[in-house]
Design a protein around this motif. Structure first.
Motif, PDB file in Angstrom:
ATOM      1  N   LEU A  28      12.870   0.764   2.069  1.00  0.00           N
ATOM      2  CA  LEU A  28      13.899  -0.266   0.954  1.00  0.00           C
ATOM      3  C   LEU A  28      12.708  -0.902  -0.327  1.00  0.00           C
ATOM      4  N   ALA A  29      12.204  -1.505   0.625  1.00  0.00           N
ATOM      5  CA  ALA A  29      11.184  -3.192  -0.371  1.00  0.00           C
ATOM      6  C   ALA A  29      10.324  -1.910  -0.621  1.00  0.00           C
ATOM      7  N   VAL A  30       9.566  -1.248   0.345  1.00  0.00           N
ATOM      8  CA  VAL A  30       8.602  -0.446  -0.115  1.00  0.00           C
ATOM      9  C   VAL A  30       8.749   0.423  -1.000  1.00  0.00           C
ATOM     10  N   SER A  31       9.695   0.687  -1.183  1.00  0.00           N
ATOM     11  CA  SER A  31      10.484   2.196  -3.000  1.00  0.00           C
ATOM     12  C   SER A  31       9.588   1.269  -3.529  1.00  0.00           C
ATOM     13  N   ARG A  32      10.283  -0.244  -3.944  1.00  0.00           N
ATOM     14  CA  ARG A  32      10.222  -1.292  -4.923  1.00  0.00           C
ATOM     15  C   ARG A  32       9.440  -1.726  -4.883  1.00  0.00           C
ATOM     16  N   ILE A  33       8.514  -2.098  -4.212  1.00  0.00           N
ATOM     17  CA  ILE A  33       7.186  -2.874  -4.686  1.00  0.00           C
ATOM     18  C   ILE A  33       5.843  -1.957  -4.202  1.00  0.00           C
ATOM     19  N   GLY A  34       6.144  -0.867  -3.390  1.00  0.00           N
ATOM     20  CA  GLY A  34       4.203  -1.036  -2.619  1.00  0.00           C
ATOM     21  C   GLY A  34       3.952   0.408  -3.256  1.00  0.00           C
ATOM     22  N   GLY A  35       3.006   0.966  -3.013  1.00  0.00           N
ATOM     23  CA  GLY A  35       2.759   2.570  -3.921  1.00  0.00           C
ATOM     24  C   GLY A  35       1.219   2.375  -3.452  1.00  0.00           C
ATOM     25  N   GLY A  78       1.189  -1.238   0.297  1.00  0.00           N
ATOM     26  CA  GLY A  78      -0.011   0.073  -0.244  1.00  0.00           C
ATOM     27  C   GLY A  78       0.582   1.338  -0.174  1.00  0.00           C
ATOM     28  N   GLY A  79       1.771   1.497   0.650  1.00  0.00           N
ATOM     29  CA  GLY A  79       2.785   2.627   0.484  1.00  0.00           C
ATOM     30  C   GLY A  79       3.581   2.344   1.934  1.00  0.00           C
ATOM     31  N   TYR A  80       4.535   3.625   1.956  1.00  0.00           N
ATOM     32  CA  TYR A  80       5.121   4.368   3.111  1.00  0.00           C
ATOM     33  C   TYR A  80       3.853   4.176   4.101  1.00  0.00           C
TER      34      TYR A  80
END
Length: 289
Positions: free
Chosen positions: A121-128, A47-49
């Motif tokens: 870092l994982a959120v920046s790659r697969i989150g949104g 879902g995002g940060y």
């Protein structure tokens, strides 16, 4: 500056001790595993940060105090403490307290902050912004909010670390040190919320003062600051807690605990222990048998 002379070597010694202890490395890795497991179950990482911060908030309220207690409960006492070695440094009690706290705080920041940074870092790659809440707030769910979340988490850990170290000063044996640390853990995790609930139920705390009362407790202050300055920014929903009181609460617990550590020489500690012992005997005499 002369009053705090010697802080650097003491802090570096504490940092070196943390680095050499493999258990702390395993602890940090264990936190990462727990975080990923929680996020996999909750789905916040996609879902995002901000959704990720919401999913991790409750586990961190328990895990951060555990890490802080593990780092600080034998800082100045216990069967295997380093106090006798630290006392050989030609420094004041204030420098000793600040140096030990600074070193262990760096260790806590690394142990807790590293897995959170990996999660970010994982959120920046697969989150949104896939959730319905953030779909209408494009650009609001930014990494800056997650950095703020990490900073608040580390500040929360600093307060609990200082409280645990202050409790360790007041006891002598390792068993008493562990008991004091567990007492701090219980007070931090559940004490503030429980007292606020009791006060609200008894009518001592009014509804409009509940946010202020909760802000005094370290875990409630941390929770409220995250909801206010991280989640509230993204959802335009705030007012969950009195922010100035919450900031003052976390800072106050840290400062008072450090003052206790720095001001407690052996003679002062003996006086406080004697008063505790006298008070306990009086309390025991008043209880009917």
């Amino acid at each position: 500056m002369s009053r705090l002379r010697g802080v650097g070597p003491i802090a570096w010694r504490e940092i070196s001790t943390v680095v050499r202890t493999r258990g702390y490395l395993l602890l940090s890795f264990g936190l990462l595993v727990v975080f990923l497991g929680v996020l996999r179950g909750g789905g916040g990482i996609r879902g995002g940060y901000v959704p990720t911060a919401v999913d991790l908030l409750l586990p961190l309220e328990l895990l951060v105090p555990l890490v802080a207690v593990a780092l600080g409960y034998r800082a100045f006492s216990g069967d295997n403490d380093d106090r006798s070695v630290l006392r050989t440094y030609p420094v004041s009690d204030r420098s000793l307290a600040v140096g030990v706290f600074a070193g262990r705080f760096v260790g806590l920041a690394a142990i807790v902050g590293t897995p959170l940074a990996v999660v970010g870092l994982a959120v920046s790659r697969i989150g949104g912004p896939s959730s319905s809440v953030f779909a209408t707030h494009q650009g609001v769910d930014s990494p800056v909010l997650f950095v703020r979340f990490i900073a608040l988490t580390i500040c929360f850990g600093a307060a609990v670390l200082a409280m645990t170290m202050a409790a360790s000063v007041l006891v002598r044996t390792g068993r008493a040190t562990l008991a004091a640390a567990l007492a701090v853990l219980v007070v931090v995790v559940a004490g503030g919320d429980l007292l606020a609930l009791i006060g609200l139920t008894a009518g001592v705390i009014e509804d409009d003062l509940l946010g202020t009362a909760l802000a005094v407790s370290p875990n409630a202050a941390y929770r409220g600051l995250v909801l206010e300055s991280v989640v509230g920014v993204a959802t335009d929903q705030g007012g969950t807690i009195d922010v100035p009181v919450a900031v003052a609460g976390l800072a106050g617990w840290t400062a008072v605990s450090l003052a206790v550590i720095a001001g407690l020489g052996r003679r002062t500690v003996s006086k406080i222990r004697s008063r505790f012992r006298i008070g306990f005997e009086r309390l025991k005499d008043t209880v009917p048998r």
